[in-house]
Motif scaffolding. Sequence first.
Motif, mmCIF file in Angstrom:
data_model
loop_
_atom_site.group_PDB
_atom_site.id
_atom_site.type_symbol
_atom_site.label_atom_id
_atom_site.label_comp_id
_atom_site.label_asym_id
_atom_site.label_seq_id
_atom_site.Cartn_x
_atom_site.Cartn_y
_atom_site.Cartn_z
ATOM 1 N N SER A 234 -2.474 7.432 -6.248
ATOM 2 C CA SER A 234 -2.695 7.951 -4.829
ATOM 3 C C SER A 234 -2.673 9.440 -4.892
ATOM 4 C CB SER A 234 -1.542 7.235 -4.070
ATOM 5 O OG SER A 234 -1.373 7.727 -2.832
ATOM 6 N N ASN B 244 0.865 3.746 -9.392
ATOM 7 C CA ASN B 244 0.148 3.668 -8.096
ATOM 8 C C ASN B 244 0.319 5.052 -7.509
ATOM 9 O OD1 ASN B 244 -1.321 1.076 -7.904
ATOM 10 N ND2 ASN B 244 0.486 0.142 -8.246
ATOM 11 N N THR C 117 -3.775 3.831 -1.024
ATOM 12 C CA THR C 117 -3.860 3.066 -2.285
ATOM 13 C C THR C 117 -3.166 1.622 -2.238
ATOM 14 O OG1 THR C 117 -4.123 5.275 -3.254
ATOM 15 C CG2 THR C 117 -3.666 3.335 -4.859
ATOM 16 N N ASN C 118 -3.942 0.639 -2.627
ATOM 17 C CA ASN C 118 -3.508 -0.575 -2.799
ATOM 18 C C ASN C 118 -2.214 -0.617 -3.968
ATOM 19 O OD1 ASN C 118 -4.828 -2.013 -0.935
ATOM 20 N ND2 ASN C 118 -6.506 -2.257 -2.001
ATOM 21 N N PHE C 119 -1.274 -1.410 -3.758
ATOM 22 C CA PHE C 119 -0.191 -1.177 -4.630
ATOM 23 C C PHE C 119 -0.634 -2.273 -5.801
ATOM 24 C CE2 PHE C 119 3.632 -2.507 -6.827
ATOM 25 C CZ PHE C 119 4.328 -1.387 -6.861
ATOM 26 N N ASN C 120 -1.327 -2.078 -6.880
ATOM 27 C CA ASN C 120 -1.733 -3.016 -8.005
ATOM 28 C C ASN C 120 -1.026 -3.053 -8.926
ATOM 29 O OD1 ASN C 120 -4.397 -3.163 -6.710
ATOM 30 N ND2 ASN C 120 -4.897 -1.077 -7.617
ATOM 31 N N LYS D 233 1.006 -1.288 -0.258
ATOM 32 C CA LYS D 233 -0.097 0.065 -0.104
ATOM 33 C C LYS D 233 0.793 1.328 -0.092
ATOM 34 C CE LYS D 233 -3.509 -1.607 3.046
ATOM 35 N NZ LYS D 233 -4.965 -1.769 2.360
#
Lengths: 383, 383, 383, 383
Positions: free
Chosen positions: D371, D367, D379-382, D218
Motif C-alpha cells: 500500500s 500489504n 489496498t485489499n488485505f490479501n 483493506k
Amino acid sequence: MKLRLGMIGGGEGAFIGAVHRIAARIDDEYELVCGAFSSDAEKSKRSGIALGIDTSRAYSSYKELIEKEKQLPEDQRVQVISIVTPNHVHFDPTKMALENGFHVILDKPMTFSLAEAKELEKVVKSSDKLFCLTHTYTGYPMVKEAKQLVKSGKLGAIRKVYVEYPQGWLSKFEEGGENKQAEWRTNPAKSGISGCMGDIGTHAFNLAEYVTGLQVTKLCADLNIVVEGRKLDDDGAVLLKFNNGATGVLTASQIAAGEENNVKIRVYGENAGLEWQQTDANTLKVTWLNKPAEIWRTGAGYVSSFATHNTRTPGGHPEGYLEAFANLYRNFALSIKAGLEGKQASPEALDFPGIEDGVRGMAFVENVVASDQSNEKWTNFNV
Amino acid sequence: MKLRLGMIGGGEGAFIGAVHRIAARIDDEYELVCGAFSSDAEKSKRSGIALGIDTSRAYSSYKELIEKEKQLPEDQRVQVISIVTPNHVHFDPTKMALENGFHVILDKPMTFSLAEAKELEKVVKSSDKLFCLTHTYTGYPMVKEAKQLVKSGKLGAIRKVYVEYPQGWLSKFEEGGENKQAEWRTNPAKSGISGCMGDIGTHAFNLAEYVTGLQVTKLCADLNIVVEGRKLDDDGAVLLKFNNGATGVLTASQIAAGEENNVKIRVYGENAGLEWQQTDANTLKVTWLNKPAEIWRTGAGYVSSFATHNTRTPGGHPEGYLEAFANLYRNFALSIKAGLEGKQASPEALDFPGIEDGVRGMAFVENVVASDQSNEKWTNFNV
Amino acid sequence: MKLRLGMIGGGEGAFIGAVHRIAARIDDEYELVCGAFSSDAEKSKRSGIALGIDTSRAYSSYKELIEKEKQLPEDQRVQVISIVTPNHVHFDPTKMALENGFHVILDKPMTFSLAEAKELEKVVKSSDKLFCLTHTYTGYPMVKEAKQLVKSGKLGAIRKVYVEYPQGWLSKFEEGGENKQAEWRTNPAKSGISGCMGDIGTHAFNLAEYVTGLQVTKLCADLNIVVEGRKLDDDGAVLLKFNNGATGVLTASQIAAGEENNVKIRVYGENAGLEWQQTDANTLKVTWLNKPAEIWRTGAGYVSSFATHNTRTPGGHPEGYLEAFANLYRNFALSIKAGLEGKQASPEALDFPGIEDGVRGMAFVENVVASDQSNEKWTNFNV
Amino acid sequence: MKLRLGMIGGGEGAFIGAVHRIAARIDDEYELVCGAFSSDAEKSKRSGIALGIDTSRAYSSYKELIEKEKQLPEDQRVQVISIVTPNHVHFDPTKMALENGFHVILDKPMTFSLAEAKELEKVVKSSDKLFCLTHTYTGYPMVKEAKQLVKSGKLGAIRKVYVEYPQGWLSKFEEGGENKQAEWRTNPAKSGISGCMGDIGTHAFNLAEYVTGLQVTKLCADLNIVVEGRKLDDDGAVLLKFNNGATGVLTASQIAAGEENNVKIRVYGENAGLEWQQTDANTLKVTWLNKPAEIWRTGAGYVSSFATHNTRTPGGHPEGYLEAFANLYRNFALSIKAGLEGKQASPEALDFPGIEDGVRGMAFVENVVASDQSNEKWTNFNV
C-alpha cells in the motif's frame, strides 16, 4: 439587572482582588461601581480609573466608601461590597457594611481572631443582609457533586476523611524580598496567630466539613515553622475526630517543594469512597467495594442539579478556578435577587459558604494553634 | 476604556453565543452594547433585554444592526462585532461588517465554502479593520508554550505530528429530536459539505499548523457516516504531509462513545517531543531522548512570555476553556486598542487566529472531502 | 549455580507463599528443594508434590525440616530458608534456622513482639548467616532511585514526609467467613497487638525510613477499630518526627472503600520533592522549586546503578510487584554467593531489608499502640 | 511436572531471550534443558553454562539441537522449543522442530515473508504439535478483559478502532554503533521488507484484531524512513477497514522522541468505548454514552475468568510485561499438558496467539508495504 458592586482592597498588585473582579464579571450579575482599593488615596484613585469607575467613587478608605455610598440615591448606591483586604482588615469594614445595609462578600479566613468571628456572627444574624465567605473550593461543580453523593447515602456512613493542601511557594525565606503575598501572609500583625493553617488549612478544613456534612469535634495538631526566621507556621498536620465517630487527617504545607496548589480530598464510607483534587477539578472519582471505580465529570448528563447549576459549558470544556469563584458570586447574586423579588432562592443558589463556615474556620485556627501548644493529645474543638 | 461589542446570533438557547459573551467579559475589555441575536425580532429583543442591552439596540437582523449602528455617533457606535451564527450565515455579515468599518470576531469554521473564504480574505486584506477567528484551542497558555518551544528549536526539526479530536455526542441519531446543536451541525444546508471535519477536524488541523508552524501540503482522507440516516460525516481520519517533510495523522470523531472533547496533540522532533490535551489543559509534557520527561505548567515562573501573558492566576489555579476563549478576545482587544492609540501591538497580543487560519481551515475541509472521494492516495492541499 | 531453597509455611491456599516462590524463580538464583508447607503432614506432602519436590523433603514441621536437612550432605542440604507463616510463627523457626547454619528470608512484620525482635537481632548478629526481611516496596527500582536521589543531596535537607497505605478489603466484617487472610490478620493471637499498623503500617514506616535515610524519634498515633466486632485496629494515622527535625504523616487503612493497595510516598526537601506510588510503580516524579517537574522512569538510561541493577527489561516494559519481590530474592542470593566466593557483595546487592528494619518495624508497632493508648501527644520512639 | 524446554537463539546480550526464560520460569511450568543459544559454538556453550544447562545439551546450531535431542529417551528429550532468533532465522528451525515432534514457541514477527508464513501454516496444521507466537500484549489480563467485553456485546457493534505504538529509541542513527538491537532490526537482510511495521506495527495490528475479534479487509499505508541513511521504515500510519464495516487507524513509530513503548488501543462501539495502554497495564477504562466512565482493574472480583486466570496476585499488586509474557508460556503449557493427559484444555488456556495470528501479521507487513508503494488509496488485505 446587575447588582451594583463595590470593593474594599484589591488595588494595584493585589492578586485576589483581580480574581474577585473576574469572578464577578463572568456571569454578568454585577457591575463594579465603586471601591476603596487602597488606603493610599492616590493609589485607590488610580485603580478606580484603571477599572473604569467614576473617579468620584474611588474612595480612600472603607469608611468613606460606606458613608458616601449611603448618601447616594437608592437606585445608584452600591448593593454588595467585596472585602479583599488582609485578615486584620476584615472585621471592621464587614461589620460597618452590614450595619449600613450592604450585602458583603468577604475573603477568607474570615477574621483576625475567633472572638471577632463570633462578634461578626451576631452582626450577620441580626442583619437582613446576606453574607458570603469565599471558600472557593466549594464552588467547584464536582465538589458540589461530592457533597450530594455523600448526602444521598450512597457511600454509607462516612468513616474516614483525608484532606490535604500542599504548596511549595514558601520553601525559601520569601518574605525578605519583594513578594507582597509572602510579606503579609507570614506576618502575625496582618494574618493573626497562624500562617499556613490560617491561609490554606482553613480551606482544607472547610472542604472536609462541606463535603461530608460532618463537624469536627476534637483535633490533635502539629504545626511547624520550617524556614528559618519565619514568624508563623508554614506547615502542619492535624488528626481529626468528627461528630459521627469518623476520623480524619488534614495536612497543609507551604514548604512542599515543587507543589503548586493541589488541594485534594478523599472520603470513605461503608460502601464507597470518593476523591477530588484541584489539578483535575472536573473529575470526581468514586471507588466502590465490589465494582469498577467511576469517573464522574463536570457537565455530564448524569450529575446532580447542584453540579449542573454551577457549570456553564457542556462536558469536556474544562472549567477552572475562576469559574469556581464565579459560582460563589453568582449564587450570592441569585440569592440577593430572590430576596429583592420577594422570592425564595433555590437550594442550589443558597449553597454558598457563609458566616457559620467563617466562625468554624476561625475556631479551627485557634483550636489548631492551641492543640499545637498542648501536650495533651486531643483538644476539643471549641467554638 | 472598554471596546463596544455587538453580537450577531447567540440568542436564547445558543451555546456558543453565551461562551463568547463570557469570554468577552472575563478581562473587562468589552461592553456589550447591541445585538441581532435572532432573525426573529421578538426573540432578539427578548435576548437583548435579558442581556441588559438598550432595547433600541436589539436588532432583528445583522443588516439592521450594521446600518443603524453606523448612524450612531462614533463614540457610541459599536466597534467590534462577534458573529456566532451557523456556518452558512458567516460570510455575508462578516463582509458587511468589515466594509462598514467594524472589527469582526467570527466563529469557526470561517465560511460555508472555500470560495467564500477566499473572497472574505480579500475583504479583510483590503480593510483596515481587524479580524479574529475563534480557534479557541490556540488560546490555551500551554498550547502557546508548545508553539514557542517548537519555534525555539529545542525539539529539533519536527518529524511527526499526531492530532486527535474524539467526541461521542453524535453516537446516536440525535438530529431527529430536540437537540438544536445536532440539528444544524449535521445539516448540509447549514454546515456545508462536512460535519465532523468542518466542526472539529478544523480545530485539530489549526492546532497542528499553529503549534508546529508548518503547513500541510498533501493529505489522504477517509471520512465516514457511521450513524444511519446522517447526512454528513461524523468520523474521519487524515494522513498528512507537511512542507518540511514531516508527516502526521489527524483523527476526528463524533461517534467515539463516551469521549467528551479531549482534543490532543503530540509533536515529535529530532531531540524531543511534546504532548498537550484539553482534559489536562494546564500541563504540557515534554519528552526528551535521554533525560526525564518534563511537566511544564501554566503559571510557572519558567514559561515563556506567550504563556504568561495569557494566564490570570498563579500556578496551580486551573484555567480552562473559558479563559482560553477569553485570551482570544483579550488579545484582539489589545491589538485594536494599540491601533486606536497608534501603537504597535505586542507579539503576544497579535497572536490570535486570523483570516489565513480561516482560509486554510476551509481549504482543509474541501481538500479532505475531495480526498475522501478520490481513489488516489494523496490529494494536494489546494488553497 | 542455584542456591537450594526451603520454605516454611506457604502451602495450599496461602497467597504470600506463592508470591515468594515466584520471586525466587524469576531470576533463577534458587531451586526449591524442601519445605514444611503446613503443620498438617498430609497437606505439606501434597503441597510438596504439587511443587515438584522430592516427597522425602516435604516435612510436617519446621523443626523436622531443619533437623533432617542438617543431616544431609552439605552439597544437597538446603541453604536458604524462606519463612512465610503468620506472625506468631516467625521467631522460633527463624532463630532455629539461623542457629543451625541456614540463611533466612522472613516475611514481615518480623516477629510477634518487639521483645522477640530484639532477641532475634542478637541471634542474627551472632550468626554468620544472612537475614532478609521482605519489605517488598524497597525492591522497586524507582523506590531505590528515590533513596539515591535523597542521598545525592539534590533535594536538599529533607523537611517533610507523607506516606500512606490505603486499602479497602476489610471494609466489612470479613473475618466471620471463609476469608483466611482476614481471619488471621485480624486475630490478636496470630498477628499480635496491631492489625492494620502491623500489616501495612509497617510497610509505610519502612518505606519512609528507607527512602529518606532518616529515623523516626517521636510519634503521635490514633488507631481505630472501624468495623464492629473486629479485634484489632483496621485504620490509623500517625504524626512523625524524624532525627533531623523533619516531620511526617503516616496513614494506613483497611477500610478505605474501593482502594486496592496504593502505597504512596512523598518527600520534600529544601529544593525539590519526590513522589512515588505503587499503582504507577515505574514512575518517580521529581518536583522542583523553579523548573518543570520531571518524570523519571524505570529502565531509562539516566537512572542510578541501584535502579538499573534492579530492572530486567528496557524502559517501557512495566515491571511490577513480583519483580520488586524478586529483587529482594536476587540481591539476597547475590550477597550469599559473594560470601561463598569470599568476595565482597556490591552495594546494590547488599541493598535489601534486614534485621534492623525488622527491629524498627516491631518498635513502630509497639510505639504506635502505646501512643494510641496515651493521652500525651508525643511518644518517644523506643527500641 | 514441568515441561522440558529448549531455546534457539537468546544467548549472551540478547534481550528477548532473557525475557522468554523469565516468562518460562515465573509459573514453574518449564525446565530449561537445552539450547542452541548462538551459532558460535563457544558462545552457545558459555550461555548454556551460565544458564545451568548440562554442557552436552548446549548445541551450536538448531539442527544439532533437534537431531541430538530426538535421539534422547522420550522422558529426557526436550518437549517445547522456544525460537528467539532474528526474523530471518524463524522459518527453518520452526518447521524442523515441528516436523520432528516438538512444540514450538516463536518470537514475532512470525517469518521473514508472507510466503514463508503460509508455508509454515501448512506445517503447523499438518502437525499434532502446538504452536505459540509471542504477541505479548494479548497476555495482559486487561487486554483479555477488553476482548471479553467486546465479545459480550456490551459495547454494541464496533465502529472505530485506534491503535498506536510510539517508540523513540531509533530517533538517531543507532545502527551505526554498538546497538545490536538497532543493527538487526533496521537490516533488511535480517528483518525483511519492513522495520517499524514488522517489529511493532505487527503488535498493534494483532492487538486490534485480538481485542475486537474483527479482521482488517483493506488498508491505506504511509511508511517513512525518517532518519537519514536508514534502510527500513522507522515510522508509519495505516488507515484500516474492518470486515464489519468499522474503520480504524494504526500508527507505529520508532522516532517519537522520548516515547518508551506505550502501545495503546481504543475501541468504540455503539454504546461504549474502551481504552487500554501498556504504561497503565492493569487498568481498562470503559467509557459509556450516558453514565460515568469506569476503571476496571486487574485482580478485581468483577472481572471475567479470562482476566482472573491470567493474574497471580490480588488487586493492587501491579503485574507487568514479564507476567503478560509468562501468561503466554503458562497457557501454552496448560494446553500441552491437557493434550498429554488426553483432556480438553480450557478456553482460557487455549487463548494464546497462534499460527493464524502469525500469517495475518506477515500479511499485514506485506500489504502495508504494498500500500505504501501504491498510488491507490485502498489496498485489499490479501493473505
